[in-house]
Enzyme design. Structure first.
Site, PDB file in Angstrom:
ATOM      1  N   VAL A 200     -18.827  26.765  75.874  1.00  0.00           N
ATOM      2  CA  VAL A 200     -17.388  26.902  76.128  1.00  0.00           C
ATOM      3  C   VAL A 200     -16.644  26.780  74.796  1.00  0.00           C
ATOM      4  O   VAL A 200     -15.757  27.572  74.480  1.00  0.00           O
ATOM      5  CB  VAL A 200     -16.897  25.806  77.101  1.00  0.00           C
ATOM      6  CG1 VAL A 200     -15.397  25.903  77.304  1.00  0.00           C
ATOM      7  CG2 VAL A 200     -17.630  25.902  78.416  1.00  0.00           C
TER       8      VAL A 200
ATOM      9  N   GLU B 148     -24.594  17.384  68.033  1.00  0.00           N
ATOM     10  CA  GLU B 148     -25.346  18.638  67.852  1.00  0.00           C
ATOM     11  C   GLU B 148     -24.540  19.797  68.418  1.00  0.00           C
ATOM     12  O   GLU B 148     -23.641  19.582  69.231  1.00  0.00           O
ATOM     13  CB  GLU B 148     -26.724  18.550  68.510  1.00  0.00           C
ATOM     14  CG  GLU B 148     -26.685  18.188  69.951  1.00  0.00           C
ATOM     15  CD  GLU B 148     -27.810  17.184  70.308  1.00  0.00           C
ATOM     16  OE1 GLU B 148     -28.141  17.125  71.485  1.00  0.00           O
ATOM     17  OE2 GLU B 148     -28.320  16.500  69.397  1.00  0.00           O
TER      18      GLU B 148
ATOM     19  N   ASP C 260       4.584  69.617  73.873  1.00  0.00           N
ATOM     20  CA  ASP C 260       4.588  71.055  74.105  1.00  0.00           C
ATOM     21  C   ASP C 260       3.829  71.386  75.374  1.00  0.00           C
ATOM     22  O   ASP C 260       3.337  70.520  76.066  1.00  0.00           O
ATOM     23  CB  ASP C 260       4.087  71.819  72.881  1.00  0.00           C
ATOM     24  CG  ASP C 260       2.747  71.321  72.412  1.00  0.00           C
ATOM     25  OD1 ASP C 260       1.864  71.115  73.264  1.00  0.00           O
ATOM     26  OD2 ASP C 260       2.575  71.118  71.196  1.00  0.00           O
TER      27      ASP C 260
ATOM     28  N   LYS D 100       5.098  75.992  72.522  1.00  0.00           N
ATOM     29  CA  LYS D 100       4.860  77.333  72.011  1.00  0.00           C
ATOM     30  C   LYS D 100       4.178  78.128  73.100  1.00  0.00           C
ATOM     31  O   LYS D 100       3.202  77.700  73.675  1.00  0.00           O
ATOM     32  CB  LYS D 100       3.933  77.290  70.802  1.00  0.00           C
ATOM     33  CG  LYS D 100       4.432  76.461  69.664  1.00  0.00           C
ATOM     34  CD  LYS D 100       3.486  76.647  68.490  1.00  0.00           C
ATOM     35  CE  LYS D 100       3.734  75.631  67.412  1.00  0.00           C
ATOM     36  NZ  LYS D 100       3.168  74.326  67.743  1.00  0.00           N
TER      37      LYS D 100
ATOM     38  N   GLY E  24      -9.359  75.187  82.295  1.00  0.00           N
ATOM     39  CA  GLY E  24     -10.401  74.181  82.514  1.00  0.00           C
ATOM     40  C   GLY E  24      -9.814  72.832  82.899  1.00  0.00           C
ATOM     41  O   GLY E  24      -8.750  72.451  82.424  1.00  0.00           O
TER      42      GLY E  24
HETATM   43  N1  SAH Z   1      -5.840  71.076  70.254  1.00  0.00           N
HETATM   44  C1  SAH Z   1      -6.313  71.801  71.421  1.00  0.00           C
HETATM   45  C2  SAH Z   1      -6.382  73.277  71.187  1.00  0.00           C
HETATM   46  C3  SAH Z   1      -5.062  73.928  70.930  1.00  0.00           C
HETATM   47  S1  SAH Z   1      -5.182  75.672  70.749  1.00  0.00           S
HETATM   48  C4  SAH Z   1      -7.660  71.224  71.836  1.00  0.00           C
HETATM   49  O1  SAH Z   1      -8.291  70.467  71.090  1.00  0.00           O
HETATM   50  O2  SAH Z   1      -8.067  71.483  72.968  1.00  0.00           O
HETATM   51  C5  SAH Z   1      -4.845  76.212  72.364  1.00  0.00           C
HETATM   52  C6  SAH Z   1      -6.085  76.817  72.992  1.00  0.00           C
HETATM   53  O3  SAH Z   1      -6.888  75.797  73.554  1.00  0.00           O
HETATM   54  C7  SAH Z   1      -5.815  77.744  74.146  1.00  0.00           C
HETATM   55  O4  SAH Z   1      -5.483  79.046  73.693  1.00  0.00           O
HETATM   56  C8  SAH Z   1      -7.140  77.734  74.843  1.00  0.00           C
HETATM   57  O5  SAH Z   1      -8.065  78.538  74.161  1.00  0.00           O
HETATM   58  C9  SAH Z   1      -7.575  76.306  74.678  1.00  0.00           C
HETATM   59  N2  SAH Z   1      -7.258  75.445  75.844  1.00  0.00           N
HETATM   60  C10 SAH Z   1      -6.546  74.325  75.840  1.00  0.00           C
HETATM   61  N3  SAH Z   1      -6.531  73.747  77.060  1.00  0.00           N
HETATM   62  C11 SAH Z   1      -7.261  74.543  77.850  1.00  0.00           C
HETATM   63  C12 SAH Z   1      -7.639  74.493  79.224  1.00  0.00           C
HETATM   64  N4  SAH Z   1      -7.257  73.508  80.022  1.00  0.00           N
HETATM   65  N5  SAH Z   1      -8.432  75.492  79.695  1.00  0.00           N
HETATM   66  C13 SAH Z   1      -8.831  76.479  78.907  1.00  0.00           C
HETATM   67  N6  SAH Z   1      -8.507  76.578  77.607  1.00  0.00           N
HETATM   68  C14 SAH Z   1      -7.736  75.621  77.085  1.00  0.00           C
END
Ligand code: SAH
Length: 410
Positions: A22, A43, A195, A217, A357
Protein backbone atom coordinates in the site's frame (compact mmCIF):
# COMPACT_ATOMS: atom_id res chain seq x y z
CA UNK A 1 -17.18 15.17 7.62
CA UNK A 2 -14.47 15.55 5.07
CA UNK A 3 -13.28 18.76 3.48
CA UNK A 4 -11.46 18.11 0.26
CA UNK A 5 -8.39 20.29 -0.26
CA UNK A 6 -5.99 20.42 -3.15
CA UNK A 7 -2.61 20.16 -1.49
CA UNK A 8 0.69 21.04 -3.07
CA UNK A 9 3.12 18.46 -1.76
CA UNK A 10 5.95 19.55 -3.99
CA UNK A 11 9.07 20.10 -1.92
CA UNK A 12 7.30 19.18 1.33
CA UNK A 13 8.26 16.36 3.67
CA UNK A 14 5.99 13.34 3.68
CA UNK A 15 6.96 10.56 6.08
CA UNK A 16 5.89 7.00 5.30
CA UNK A 17 5.75 4.67 8.29
CA UNK A 18 5.75 1.09 7.08
CA UNK A 19 7.03 -0.09 3.73
CA UNK A 20 4.52 -2.56 2.31
CA UNK A 21 2.57 -2.64 -0.95
CA UNK A 22 0.00 0.00 0.00
CA UNK A 23 2.83 2.32 0.93
CA UNK A 24 4.56 1.64 -2.39
CA UNK A 25 1.56 2.69 -4.48
CA UNK A 26 0.96 5.86 -2.56
CA UNK A 27 4.63 6.71 -2.32
CA UNK A 28 4.79 6.54 -6.08
CA UNK A 29 1.86 8.91 -6.39
CA UNK A 30 3.35 11.44 -3.98
CA UNK A 31 6.73 11.25 -5.66
CA UNK A 32 4.95 12.10 -8.91
CA UNK A 33 3.60 15.18 -7.15
CA UNK A 34 7.11 16.17 -6.11
CA UNK A 35 6.89 15.41 -2.37
CA UNK A 36 10.07 14.86 -0.35
CA UNK A 37 9.36 11.33 0.76
CA UNK A 38 11.17 9.52 3.56
CA UNK A 39 10.54 6.05 4.96
CA UNK A 40 10.64 4.64 8.50
CA UNK A 41 10.29 0.85 8.61
CA UNK A 42 12.37 -2.04 9.93
CA UNK A 43 11.99 -3.70 6.53
CA UNK A 44 10.45 -2.79 3.19
CA UNK A 45 8.87 -4.63 0.25
CA UNK A 46 10.69 -5.00 -3.07
CA UNK A 47 8.54 -2.26 -4.62
CA UNK A 48 9.33 0.21 -1.86
CA UNK A 49 12.98 -0.77 -2.06
CA UNK A 50 12.94 0.04 -5.76
CA UNK A 51 11.44 3.46 -5.11
CA UNK A 52 13.98 4.15 -2.37
CA UNK A 53 16.81 3.26 -4.73
CA UNK A 54 15.38 5.03 -7.77
CA UNK A 55 14.69 8.29 -5.94
CA UNK A 56 17.46 8.08 -3.36
CA UNK A 57 14.95 8.36 -0.52
CA UNK A 58 16.07 8.54 3.13
CA UNK A 59 15.17 5.25 4.85
CA UNK A 60 15.33 4.81 8.62
CA UNK A 61 15.46 1.03 9.06
CA UNK A 62 13.92 0.59 12.50
CA UNK A 63 10.65 0.94 14.34
CA UNK A 64 9.07 4.36 14.45
CA UNK A 65 9.65 6.95 17.15
CA UNK A 66 7.54 10.03 17.78
CA UNK A 67 10.48 12.27 16.85
CA UNK A 68 10.46 10.79 13.31
CA UNK A 69 7.39 12.90 12.65
CA UNK A 70 8.93 16.23 13.64
CA UNK A 71 9.68 17.55 10.14
CA UNK A 72 6.60 16.14 8.43
CA UNK A 73 3.83 18.07 6.69
CA UNK A 74 2.01 14.82 6.20
CA UNK A 75 2.41 11.30 7.56
CA UNK A 76 1.31 8.06 5.95
CA UNK A 77 1.09 5.10 8.27
CA UNK A 78 0.68 1.54 7.05
CA UNK A 79 2.58 -0.62 9.50
CA UNK A 80 0.21 -3.57 9.23
CA UNK A 81 -0.56 -3.24 12.93
CA UNK A 82 -3.70 -1.37 13.92
CA UNK A 83 -2.50 -0.38 17.35
CA UNK A 84 0.76 1.01 16.02
CA UNK A 85 -1.03 2.91 13.26
CA UNK A 86 -3.46 4.33 15.84
CA UNK A 87 -0.59 5.41 18.08
CA UNK A 88 1.13 7.15 15.16
CA UNK A 89 -2.14 8.88 14.27
CA UNK A 90 -2.33 10.14 17.86
CA UNK A 91 1.28 11.42 17.72
CA UNK A 92 0.40 13.29 14.54
CA UNK A 93 -2.67 14.77 16.21
CA UNK A 94 -0.56 16.10 19.06
CA UNK A 95 1.85 17.64 16.55
CA UNK A 96 -0.90 19.07 14.33
CA UNK A 97 0.35 17.07 11.42
CA UNK A 98 -2.17 15.46 9.08
CA UNK A 99 -2.02 11.69 8.97
CA UNK A 100 -3.25 9.14 6.44
CA UNK A 101 -3.97 5.92 8.33
CA UNK A 102 -4.09 2.94 5.98
CA UNK A 103 -5.27 0.44 8.61
CA UNK A 104 -8.31 -1.51 7.50
CA UNK A 105 -11.50 0.39 8.24
CA UNK A 106 -9.63 3.29 9.80
CA UNK A 107 -8.81 6.59 8.30
CA UNK A 108 -6.72 9.27 9.85
CA UNK A 109 -7.12 13.02 9.80
CA UNK A 110 -6.30 12.96 6.07
CA UNK A 111 -7.51 10.64 3.35
CA UNK A 112 -6.22 10.04 -0.11
CA UNK A 113 -8.81 10.49 -2.80
CA UNK A 114 -9.36 8.17 -5.72
CA UNK A 115 -8.08 10.47 -8.38
CA UNK A 116 -8.88 10.98 -12.07
CA UNK A 117 -6.78 13.29 -14.21
CA UNK A 118 -7.34 14.62 -17.71
CA UNK A 119 -5.15 17.39 -18.99
CA UNK A 120 -4.80 19.84 -16.13
CA UNK A 121 -8.03 18.79 -14.39
CA UNK A 122 -7.87 16.65 -11.25
CA UNK A 123 -11.00 15.13 -9.77
CA UNK A 124 -10.82 13.38 -6.40
CA UNK A 125 -13.41 11.00 -4.95
CA UNK A 126 -13.71 10.40 -1.25
CA UNK A 127 -16.54 9.17 0.92
CA UNK A 128 -17.77 11.00 3.97
CA UNK A 129 -18.85 7.79 5.59
CA UNK A 130 -17.04 4.46 5.88
CA UNK A 131 -14.11 3.52 3.72
CA UNK A 132 -15.11 1.66 0.53
CA UNK A 133 -12.14 1.75 -1.83
CA UNK A 134 -13.82 -0.35 -4.55
CA UNK A 135 -16.72 2.08 -4.74
CA UNK A 136 -14.57 5.18 -4.87
CA UNK A 137 -12.34 3.56 -7.49
CA UNK A 138 -15.30 2.69 -9.71
CA UNK A 139 -16.71 6.16 -9.41
CA UNK A 140 -13.29 7.60 -10.18
CA UNK A 141 -13.05 5.40 -13.29
CA UNK A 142 -16.48 6.48 -14.49
CA UNK A 143 -15.67 10.16 -14.00
CA UNK A 144 -12.27 9.65 -15.58
CA UNK A 145 -13.86 8.14 -18.69
CA UNK A 146 -16.26 11.10 -19.01
CA UNK A 147 -13.41 13.55 -18.54
CA UNK A 148 -11.33 11.90 -21.19
CA UNK A 149 -14.02 11.50 -23.84
CA UNK A 150 -14.92 15.16 -23.56
CA UNK A 151 -18.44 14.66 -22.17
CA UNK A 152 -17.81 16.99 -19.24
CA UNK A 153 -17.45 20.78 -19.50
CA UNK A 154 -13.71 20.96 -18.98
CA UNK A 155 -13.31 24.19 -20.92
CA UNK A 156 -11.42 26.93 -19.14
CA UNK A 157 -13.62 29.79 -18.04
CA UNK A 158 -10.83 32.05 -17.02
CA UNK A 159 -8.57 33.01 -19.89
CA UNK A 160 -4.90 32.69 -19.53
CA UNK A 161 -2.92 34.94 -21.82
CA UNK A 162 -1.40 31.92 -23.52
CA UNK A 163 -3.35 30.54 -26.42
CA UNK A 164 -2.47 27.37 -28.21
CA UNK A 165 -3.33 25.31 -31.25
CA UNK A 166 -3.98 21.59 -31.38
CA UNK A 167 -4.19 19.92 -34.76
CA UNK A 168 -6.54 17.05 -34.03
CA UNK A 169 -7.06 14.06 -36.30
CA UNK A 170 -10.72 13.11 -36.26
CA UNK A 171 -10.38 9.70 -37.90
CA UNK A 172 -12.43 8.46 -40.85
CA UNK A 173 -15.91 9.36 -39.60
CA UNK A 174 -17.36 7.65 -36.55
CA UNK A 175 -16.80 9.53 -33.33
CA UNK A 176 -15.56 6.45 -31.50
CA UNK A 177 -12.68 6.16 -33.94
CA UNK A 178 -11.35 9.50 -32.73
CA UNK A 179 -8.70 9.42 -30.02
CA UNK A 180 -9.54 10.05 -26.39
CA UNK A 181 -7.00 12.87 -26.35
CA UNK A 182 -8.64 14.49 -29.34
CA UNK A 183 -12.07 14.35 -27.69
CA UNK A 184 -10.71 15.95 -24.56
CA UNK A 185 -9.00 18.78 -26.43
CA UNK A 186 -12.21 19.39 -28.35
CA UNK A 187 -14.08 19.73 -25.06
CA UNK A 188 -11.47 22.22 -23.83
CA UNK A 189 -11.41 24.33 -26.98
CA UNK A 190 -12.58 27.95 -27.26
CA UNK A 191 -12.42 27.92 -31.05
CA UNK A 192 -12.88 24.91 -33.34
CA UNK A 193 -11.78 25.20 -36.95
CA UNK A 194 -13.28 22.33 -38.89
CA UNK A 195 -14.03 21.08 -42.37
CA UNK A 196 -16.21 18.63 -44.21
CA UNK A 197 -14.23 15.51 -43.33
CA UNK A 198 -14.30 15.90 -39.53
CA UNK A 199 -16.04 13.11 -37.65
CA UNK A 200 -19.82 13.32 -37.49
CA UNK A 201 -21.26 14.37 -34.18
CA UNK A 202 -17.95 15.65 -32.80
CA UNK A 203 -19.36 19.15 -32.47
CA UNK A 204 -22.62 18.16 -30.84
CA UNK A 205 -22.62 19.15 -27.23
CA UNK A 206 -19.84 21.73 -27.41
CA UNK A 207 -20.71 24.83 -25.41
CA UNK A 208 -22.85 27.31 -27.35
CA UNK A 209 -20.27 30.04 -26.86
CA UNK A 210 -17.50 28.02 -28.51
CA UNK A 211 -16.72 29.58 -31.86
CA UNK A 212 -16.99 27.05 -34.68
CA UNK A 213 -15.41 28.06 -37.97
CA UNK A 214 -16.10 25.90 -41.03
CA UNK A 215 -13.34 26.15 -43.59
CA UNK A 216 -14.62 23.08 -45.46
CA UNK A 217 -13.21 22.28 -48.83
CA UNK A 218 -15.21 20.52 -51.50
CA UNK A 219 -13.33 19.14 -54.52
CA UNK A 220 -12.92 22.01 -56.94
CA UNK A 221 -13.97 24.61 -54.37
CA UNK A 222 -11.67 26.15 -51.82
CA UNK A 223 -13.84 28.39 -49.67
CA UNK A 224 -11.01 29.33 -47.32
CA UNK A 225 -7.50 29.25 -48.80
CA UNK A 226 -4.89 27.44 -46.72
CA UNK A 227 -2.94 30.65 -46.10
CA UNK A 228 -6.00 32.13 -44.46
CA UNK A 229 -6.62 29.05 -42.35
CA UNK A 230 -3.05 29.33 -41.09
CA UNK A 231 -3.57 33.01 -40.27
CA UNK A 232 -6.91 32.27 -38.63
CA UNK A 233 -5.62 29.68 -36.17
CA UNK A 234 -2.58 31.79 -35.30
CA UNK A 235 -4.71 34.92 -34.80
CA UNK A 236 -7.11 33.19 -32.41
CA UNK A 237 -4.29 31.62 -30.42
CA UNK A 238 -2.63 35.06 -30.18
CA UNK A 239 -5.79 36.30 -28.51
CA UNK A 240 -5.30 33.69 -25.81
CA UNK A 241 -7.76 31.14 -27.20
CA UNK A 242 -7.38 27.42 -27.20
CA UNK A 243 -7.80 26.52 -30.83
CA UNK A 244 -8.55 23.04 -32.11
CA UNK A 245 -8.05 22.49 -35.81
CA UNK A 246 -10.17 19.40 -36.39
CA UNK A 247 -9.45 17.34 -39.47
CA UNK A 248 -10.59 14.12 -41.05
CA UNK A 249 -8.28 11.14 -40.69
CA UNK A 250 -4.75 12.06 -39.67
CA UNK A 251 -3.56 15.67 -39.82
CA UNK A 252 -0.28 14.70 -41.45
CA UNK A 253 -1.74 12.50 -44.21
CA UNK A 254 -2.84 14.86 -47.00
CA UNK A 255 -4.29 17.04 -44.30
CA UNK A 256 -2.02 20.08 -44.59
CA UNK A 257 -1.22 19.58 -40.92
CA UNK A 258 2.44 20.19 -41.64
CA UNK A 259 1.72 23.62 -43.10
CA UNK A 260 -0.47 24.61 -40.17
CA UNK A 261 2.09 23.40 -37.65
CA UNK A 262 4.82 25.31 -39.48
CA UNK A 263 2.69 28.47 -39.33
CA UNK A 264 2.26 28.05 -35.57
CA UNK A 265 5.97 27.43 -35.05
CA UNK A 266 6.82 30.50 -37.12
CA UNK A 267 4.43 32.59 -35.02
CA UNK A 268 5.78 31.19 -31.75
CA UNK A 269 2.40 29.66 -30.84
CA UNK A 270 2.49 26.46 -28.77
CA UNK A 271 1.04 23.75 -30.97
CA UNK A 272 0.65 20.01 -30.93
CA UNK A 273 -0.60 17.33 -33.24
CA UNK A 274 -2.98 14.59 -32.15
CA UNK A 275 -2.82 11.69 -34.58
CA UNK A 276 -5.94 10.26 -36.14
CA UNK A 277 -6.90 7.01 -37.78
CA UNK A 278 -6.12 7.65 -41.43
CA UNK A 279 -8.54 6.69 -44.19
CA UNK A 280 -5.55 5.48 -46.18
CA UNK A 281 -5.44 2.42 -43.95
CA UNK A 282 -8.79 2.39 -42.15
CA UNK A 283 -11.06 2.68 -45.20
CA UNK A 284 -9.60 -0.37 -47.00
CA UNK A 285 -9.74 -2.11 -43.63
CA UNK A 286 -13.45 -1.29 -43.29
CA UNK A 287 -13.97 -3.19 -46.55
CA UNK A 288 -11.98 -6.15 -45.25
CA UNK A 289 -8.84 -5.23 -47.18
CA UNK A 290 -5.58 -5.39 -45.23
CA UNK A 291 -3.14 -2.99 -46.89
CA UNK A 292 -0.34 -5.42 -46.15
CA UNK A 293 -0.70 -9.18 -45.91
CA UNK A 294 1.99 -11.72 -45.34
CA UNK A 295 2.95 -13.40 -48.57
CA UNK A 296 0.78 -11.05 -50.63
CA UNK A 297 1.83 -7.47 -50.00
CA UNK A 298 4.98 -6.36 -48.26
CA UNK A 299 4.41 -2.61 -48.43
CA UNK A 300 2.03 0.26 -49.14
CA UNK A 301 2.43 3.22 -51.41
CA UNK A 302 0.02 6.02 -50.47
CA UNK A 303 -0.51 8.69 -53.06
CA UNK A 304 -2.66 11.72 -53.85
CA UNK A 305 -4.60 10.97 -57.02
CA UNK A 306 -4.79 14.62 -58.03
CA UNK A 307 -1.11 14.88 -58.85
CA UNK A 308 0.83 13.57 -61.82
CA UNK A 309 1.71 9.87 -61.56
CA UNK A 310 5.32 9.72 -60.46
CA UNK A 311 7.84 7.08 -61.48
CA UNK A 312 7.56 5.65 -57.96
CA UNK A 313 3.77 5.38 -58.19
CA UNK A 314 3.93 3.62 -61.54
CA UNK A 315 6.56 1.27 -60.13
CA UNK A 316 4.35 0.54 -57.10
CA UNK A 317 1.35 -0.14 -59.33
CA UNK A 318 3.41 -2.59 -61.37
CA UNK A 319 5.01 -4.30 -58.36
CA UNK A 320 3.04 -7.43 -57.41
CA UNK A 321 4.44 -7.29 -53.86
CA UNK A 322 3.09 -3.79 -53.13
CA UNK A 323 -0.27 -2.21 -52.44
CA UNK A 324 -1.07 1.23 -53.82
CA UNK A 325 -3.61 3.38 -51.97
CA UNK A 326 -4.94 6.43 -53.80
CA UNK A 327 -6.69 9.22 -51.93
CA UNK A 328 -8.60 12.01 -53.65
CA UNK A 329 -8.54 9.85 -56.77
CA UNK A 330 -12.15 9.54 -57.97
CA UNK A 331 -11.98 12.27 -60.61
CA UNK A 332 -8.56 11.07 -61.75
CA UNK A 333 -9.51 7.41 -62.18
CA UNK A 334 -9.51 7.32 -66.01
CA UNK A 335 -6.18 9.16 -66.19
CA UNK A 336 -4.74 6.93 -63.46
CA UNK A 337 -5.80 3.71 -65.18
CA UNK A 338 -4.58 4.87 -68.59
CA UNK A 339 -1.17 5.89 -67.24
CA UNK A 340 -0.81 2.59 -65.38
CA UNK A 341 -1.70 0.53 -68.46
CA UNK A 342 0.61 2.61 -70.65
CA UNK A 343 3.41 1.95 -68.17
CA UNK A 344 2.88 -1.79 -68.53
CA UNK A 345 0.83 -2.53 -65.43
CA UNK A 346 -1.17 -5.70 -66.05
CA UNK A 347 -4.81 -4.97 -66.95
CA UNK A 348 -6.04 -7.74 -64.66
CA UNK A 349 -4.25 -6.39 -61.59
CA UNK A 350 -7.05 -6.42 -58.98
CA UNK A 351 -8.34 -3.18 -57.48
CA UNK A 352 -11.11 -1.99 -55.19
CA UNK A 353 -12.81 1.33 -54.67
CA UNK A 354 -14.21 1.93 -51.20
CA UNK A 355 -16.62 4.85 -50.81
CA UNK A 356 -17.60 6.46 -47.52
CA UNK A 357 -15.67 3.96 -45.43
CA UNK A 358 -16.82 3.48 -41.84
CA UNK A 359 -20.20 5.07 -42.54
CA UNK A 360 -23.63 3.61 -43.23
CA UNK A 361 -23.14 4.50 -46.92
CA UNK A 362 -19.99 2.43 -47.26
CA UNK A 363 -19.76 0.62 -50.60
CA UNK A 364 -17.03 -1.42 -52.21
CA UNK A 365 -16.57 -1.86 -55.95
CA UNK A 366 -14.18 -4.66 -56.90
CA UNK A 367 -12.54 -4.19 -60.25
CA UNK A 368 -9.20 -4.35 -62.09
CA UNK A 369 -6.78 -1.77 -63.43
CA UNK A 370 -8.10 -2.48 -66.94
CA UNK A 371 -11.75 -1.93 -66.09
CA UNK A 372 -11.72 0.37 -63.08
CA UNK A 373 -12.49 3.61 -64.93
CA UNK A 374 -15.49 2.04 -66.65
CA UNK A 375 -16.68 0.18 -63.52
CA UNK A 376 -16.45 3.31 -61.41
CA UNK A 377 -18.47 5.32 -63.91
CA UNK A 378 -21.07 2.54 -64.19
CA UNK A 379 -21.39 2.34 -60.41
CA UNK A 380 -21.45 6.14 -60.12
CA UNK A 381 -18.61 6.10 -57.58
CA UNK A 382 -18.46 9.29 -55.51
CA UNK A 383 -16.21 11.09 -53.08
CA UNK A 384 -14.96 10.42 -50.54
CA UNK A 385 -13.44 7.21 -51.74
CA UNK A 386 -10.19 5.32 -51.41
CA UNK A 387 -8.84 3.37 -54.37
CA UNK A 388 -6.76 0.33 -53.54
CA UNK A 389 -4.71 -1.47 -56.16
CA UNK A 390 -2.98 -4.76 -55.56
CA UNK A 391 -3.52 -8.42 -54.76
CA UNK A 392 -4.80 -7.63 -51.25
CA UNK A 393 -8.05 -6.46 -52.88
CA UNK A 394 -8.95 -9.96 -54.11
CA UNK A 395 -12.36 -10.70 -52.65
CA UNK A 396 -11.36 -14.19 -51.48
CA UNK A 397 -8.11 -13.10 -49.83
CA UNK A 398 -9.25 -13.74 -46.27
CA UNK A 399 -11.60 -16.63 -46.99
CA UNK A 400 -10.58 -20.19 -46.19
CA UNK A 401 -8.83 -21.71 -49.19
CA UNK A 402 -10.59 -24.84 -50.44
CA UNK A 403 -8.33 -27.84 -50.73
CA UNK A 404 -7.27 -28.77 -54.21
CA UNK A 405 -8.40 -25.42 -55.60
CA UNK A 406 -5.46 -23.41 -56.76
CA UNK A 407 -5.76 -19.64 -56.81
CA UNK A 408 -9.52 -19.59 -56.22
CA UNK A 409 -11.44 -17.60 -58.78
CA UNK A 410 -13.22 -14.36 -58.16
N1 SAH B 1 -6.18 13.32 -43.63
C1 SAH B 1 -7.13 12.40 -44.23
C2 SAH B 1 -7.11 12.45 -45.72
C3 SAH B 1 -7.54 13.76 -46.31
S1 SAH B 1 -7.58 13.74 -48.06
C4 SAH B 1 -6.85 11.00 -43.70
O1 SAH B 1 -5.80 10.74 -43.09
O2 SAH B 1 -7.72 10.15 -43.84
C5 SAH B 1 -9.25 13.36 -48.36
C6 SAH B 1 -9.38 11.97 -48.97
O3 SAH B 1 -9.39 11.00 -47.94
C7 SAH B 1 -10.66 11.73 -49.72
O4 SAH B 1 -10.59 12.23 -51.04
C8 SAH B 1 -10.72 10.23 -49.71
O5 SAH B 1 -9.84 9.70 -50.66
C9 SAH B 1 -10.18 9.90 -48.35
N2 SAH B 1 -11.22 9.68 -47.32
C10 SAH B 1 -11.36 10.31 -46.17
N3 SAH B 1 -12.37 9.80 -45.43
C11 SAH B 1 -12.88 8.80 -46.17
C12 SAH B 1 -13.94 7.87 -45.97
N4 SAH B 1 -14.67 7.87 -44.86
N5 SAH B 1 -14.18 6.96 -46.95
C13 SAH B 1 -13.45 6.95 -48.06
N6 SAH B 1 -12.44 7.80 -48.30
C14 SAH B 1 -12.16 8.71 -47.37
Amino acid sequence: MTTMLGLTLEGRDVVFIGGGDVAARRMWRMLQDGARVSVVAPEVSDDVRELIDAHDLPWTARRVRASDLDEAWLVHTATGDRATDARIAAWCEARRVFCVNASDGAHGSARLTAEARAGDVVVGVVSDAGVDPRRTARLRDAIGALLRDGTLPVRRRRRTSLGRVDLVGGGPGPLDLMTVRGRRLLAEADVIVTDRLGPGGALEGVDPDVEIIDVGKRPGHHPVPQEQINELIVAHARRGKRVVRLKGGDPFVFGRGGEELAACIAAGIPAEVVPGVSSAIAVPQAAGIPVTHRGVSAGVHIVNGQGELSVATLAALADPALTTVVLMGVAALPRLAAAALAAGVSADRPAAIVESGHTAQQRTTRTTVGTMARDAAAADVRNPAVIVIGDVTRAELLLPQREGVEGATR
